[in-house]
Design a protein around this motif. Structure first.
Motif, mmCIF file in Angstrom:
data_model
loop_
_atom_site.group_PDB
_atom_site.id
_atom_site.type_symbol
_atom_site.label_atom_id
_atom_site.label_comp_id
_atom_site.label_asym_id
_atom_site.label_seq_id
_atom_site.Cartn_x
_atom_site.Cartn_y
_atom_site.Cartn_z
ATOM 1 N N PHE A 228 0.856 -1.180 0.000
ATOM 2 C CA PHE A 228 0.000 0.000 0.000
ATOM 3 C C PHE A 228 0.894 1.233 0.000
ATOM 4 N N ASN A 229 0.861 1.955 -1.093
ATOM 5 C CA ASN A 229 1.673 3.158 -1.244
ATOM 6 C C ASN A 229 0.759 4.369 -1.381
ATOM 7 N N GLY A 230 0.499 5.050 -0.274
ATOM 8 C CA GLY A 230 -0.377 6.219 -0.307
ATOM 9 C C GLY A 230 -1.774 5.885 -0.779
ATOM 10 N N VAL A 231 -2.311 4.759 -0.352
ATOM 11 C CA VAL A 231 -3.653 4.333 -0.763
ATOM 12 C C VAL A 231 -4.694 5.148 0.004
ATOM 13 N N ARG A 232 -5.487 5.900 -0.719
ATOM 14 C CA ARG A 232 -6.481 6.749 -0.067
ATOM 15 C C ARG A 232 -7.869 6.122 -0.133
ATOM 16 N N VAL A 233 -8.537 6.085 1.011
ATOM 17 C CA VAL A 233 -9.900 5.560 1.092
ATOM 18 C C VAL A 233 -10.761 6.573 1.828
ATOM 19 N N GLY A 234 -12.058 6.499 1.572
ATOM 20 C CA GLY A 234 -12.989 7.425 2.205
ATOM 21 C C GLY A 234 -13.389 6.981 3.597
ATOM 22 N N PRO A 235 -14.174 7.782 4.294
ATOM 23 C CA PRO A 235 -14.615 7.431 5.651
ATOM 24 C C PRO A 235 -15.482 6.182 5.689
ATOM 25 N N ASP A 236 -16.143 5.873 4.568
ATOM 26 C CA ASP A 236 -17.000 4.690 4.531
ATOM 27 C C ASP A 236 -16.203 3.397 4.439
ATOM 28 N N ALA A 237 -14.875 3.497 4.320
ATOM 29 C CA ALA A 237 -14.042 2.302 4.249
ATOM 30 C C ALA A 237 -13.707 1.747 5.624
ATOM 31 N N VAL A 238 -13.928 2.511 6.670
ATOM 32 C CA VAL A 238 -13.603 2.062 8.018
ATOM 33 C C VAL A 238 -14.673 1.067 8.489
ATOM 34 N N VAL A 239 -14.262 -0.168 8.751
ATOM 35 C CA VAL A 239 -15.218 -1.194 9.168
ATOM 36 C C VAL A 239 -15.894 -0.764 10.471
ATOM 37 N N GLY A 240 -17.213 -0.793 10.464
ATOM 38 C CA GLY A 240 -17.971 -0.406 11.638
ATOM 39 C C GLY A 240 -18.068 1.088 11.835
ATOM 40 N N GLY A 241 -17.409 1.856 10.941
ATOM 41 C CA GLY A 241 -17.426 3.305 11.088
ATOM 42 C C GLY A 241 -16.619 3.814 12.255
ATOM 43 N N ASP A 242 -15.805 2.952 12.858
ATOM 44 C CA ASP A 242 -15.051 3.318 14.054
ATOM 45 C C ASP A 242 -13.697 2.620 14.009
ATOM 46 N N VAL A 243 -12.618 3.393 13.975
ATOM 47 C CA VAL A 243 -11.290 2.787 13.874
ATOM 48 C C VAL A 243 -10.929 1.981 15.116
ATOM 49 N N GLU A 244 -11.632 2.164 16.218
ATOM 50 C CA GLU A 244 -11.269 1.481 17.451
ATOM 51 C C GLU A 244 -11.757 0.036 17.519
ATOM 52 N N VAL A 245 -12.551 -0.404 16.550
ATOM 53 C CA VAL A 245 -13.043 -1.788 16.592
ATOM 54 C C VAL A 245 -12.054 -2.752 15.949
ATOM 55 N N GLY A 246 -10.998 -2.245 15.337
ATOM 56 C CA GLY A 246 -10.116 -3.071 14.528
ATOM 57 C C GLY A 246 -9.468 -4.231 15.243
ATOM 58 N N TYR A 247 -8.867 -3.983 16.385
ATOM 59 C CA TYR A 247 -8.140 -5.061 17.067
ATOM 60 C C TYR A 247 -9.098 -6.163 17.515
ATOM 61 N N ARG A 248 -10.265 -5.760 18.022
ATOM 62 C CA ARG A 248 -11.268 -6.765 18.413
ATOM 63 C C ARG A 248 -11.682 -7.591 17.208
ATOM 64 N N ALA A 249 -11.860 -6.922 16.066
ATOM 65 C CA ALA A 249 -12.251 -7.636 14.847
ATOM 66 C C ALA A 249 -11.184 -8.624 14.433
ATOM 67 N N ALA A 250 -9.931 -8.211 14.524
ATOM 68 C CA ALA A 250 -8.834 -9.103 14.147
ATOM 69 C C ALA A 250 -8.799 -10.326 15.033
ATOM 70 N N MET A 251 -8.868 -10.105 16.332
ATOM 71 C CA MET A 251 -8.733 -11.221 17.270
ATOM 72 C C MET A 251 -9.917 -12.181 17.191
ATOM 73 N N SER A 252 -11.127 -11.648 17.104
ATOM 74 C CA SER A 252 -12.291 -12.533 17.064
ATOM 75 C C SER A 252 -12.309 -13.355 15.782
ATOM 76 N N SER A 253 -11.884 -12.750 14.674
ATOM 77 C CA SER A 253 -11.870 -13.472 13.402
ATOM 78 C C SER A 253 -10.799 -14.554 13.393
#
Length: 401
Positions: A228-253
């Motif tokens: 990923f080299n300067g890959v730009r995504v919009g706000p709708d790309a954040v899973v759950g609309g909240d960047v803080e859910v990421g680690y929980r999502a990783a671990m549960s999956s």
């Protein structure tokens, strides 16, 4: 599929896919594996690819979304049913299941459990139909079993985000239309805010997929590095609309994925056992079937005991996970035991076959190479031992406090 209802924590069945319906699904999957895929294993191995007609049949059967909810076009199988299907799918070359495993598993489940309504509506029907193949972009050169060490970053840019970094050994990367990307989030002031999950279409500028990896086994399963080299995504790309859910999502999956890998190990071990028994019953030494020799019988006995124990453990661990009774120790124990067991069973299968078992295009030679990876992905055997031991000690300490 249903156990005693007297235990309140016992799995009592999936109302979306009742036992009689699931039994028919399982019969169809088993028939597909034994009659359509097994005869073409050598073709898949030598070409290092899944034939297009098999992929089309997989999509027609709904296997790209068998573990995704029915409301999004899937079959709606739960984890207890998923491990039963997986054990049948793993009876043949693992690349076939790998083709649609990420859609049903670690990538699809992140969307099911953590995605917004809009994200689910946009992607899950496409995943379930096989029109989109997803890749789960978590592993990095310096962060494998422990995602806390990842270096891929996401920094805010206007109302969106910019991703930089690289991922390694990403399944289906050469074929994916969607990457579920885990990245360390940086705030505008430069401080870190944990791990976020981002949905990145494969055609996004700055996303580059490397050459297909050349692996020891699992031919037909395509993995590659992703940059990923300067890959730009919009706000709708954040899973759950909240960047803080990421680690929980990783671990549960990943935890759920450990149950699936354990089930895969059992399916592969069952095939290795069946090949060993068939060979022992027909091959002769000095005019005597080698299966009449007690030392060969002892190897078959060890294989059978391992497969039976592994199957029972996978089923129990899936039940505990489904009820919430144990979502940590049991999946790790199943993954640890079953993958180690599959390696031993495959090794014994080669031994039973003698020199024949060392030859390419003999199923046990392929199985021997295929199952070796299982002790590495979704957390190595060493990581599983640490999880189990640490969790047991902490539970005991908590109980005393």
């Amino acid at each position: 599929m249903t156990t005693l209802a007297s235990d309140p924590s016992t799995y009592v069945g999936n109302p979306d896919v009742p036992d009689d319906v699931f039994a028919d699904v399982l019969r169809q999957v088993t028939d597909f594996v034994r009659t359509r895929v097994v005869p073409r294993e050598t073709e898949i191995m030598t070409s290092d690819a899944i034939p297009a007609d098999l992929r089309a049949q997989v999509a027609e059967m709904g296997l790209f979304g068998y573990a995704l909810p029915q409301e999004w076009g899937g079959l709606g199988l739960d984890i207890v049913q998923d491990v039963e299907v997986t054990m049948q799918l793993a009876y043949t070359c693992l690349a076939v299941r790998s083709m649609f495993g990420t859609n049903n598993g670690i990538a699809g489940q992140v969307l099911v459990r953590y995605g917004t309504d809009e994200q689910r509506a946009r992607w899950l029907p496409e995943l379930a139909a096989g029109r989109v193949v997803a890749s789960f972009a978590l592993t990095e050169p310096g962060a494998g079993s422990d995602p806390a060490g990842m270096r891929t970053s996401a920094r805010p840019d206007g109302d969106g985000w910019v991703l930089d970094g690289s991922k390694r050994f990403i399944t289906n990367a050469p074929d994916a239309q969607l990457f579920v990307v885990f990245a360390r989030v940086h705030r505008a002031d430069g401080s870190e805010a944990g791990i976020g999950v981002f949905l990145v279409p494969a055609d996004t500028p700055g996303l580059e997929v490397g050459a297909k990896d050349a692996k020891m086994g699992q031919e037909g399963s395509r993995t590659a590095d992703v940059t990923f080299n300067g890959v730009r995504v919009g706000p709708d790309a954040v899973v759950g609309g909240d960047v803080e859910v990421g680690y929980r999502a990783a671990m549960s999956s990943v935890v759920r994925g450990r149950l699936i890998v354990a089930a895969m190990a059992v399916g592969s071990a069952q095939r290795a056992l069946d090949e060993s028994v068939a060979y022992a019953a027909s091959a002769t030494q000095g005019g005597t079937p080698i299966g009449d020799f007690q030392l060969v019988q002892a190897m078959l006995a060890d294989q059978q005991a391992g497969v039976l124990a592994g199957r029972a453990l996978v089923r129990e661990a899936a039940r505990l996970y489904a009820t919430g009774a144990d979502t940590r120790i049991a999946p790790s124990a199943a993954k640890l035991y079953c993958t180690e067991m599959a390696g031993k069973v495959a090794d014994l299968a080669v031994q039973v076959h003698g020199g024949t078992g060392y030859m390419r295009e003999v199923p046990v030679e392929r199985i021997y190479r295929d199952v070796r990876l299982m002790r590495l992905y979704e957390g190595t055997s060493e990581i599983q031992r640490l999880i189990i031991g640490r969790s047991l000690v902490r539970a005991a300490q908590t109980g005393r406090s």
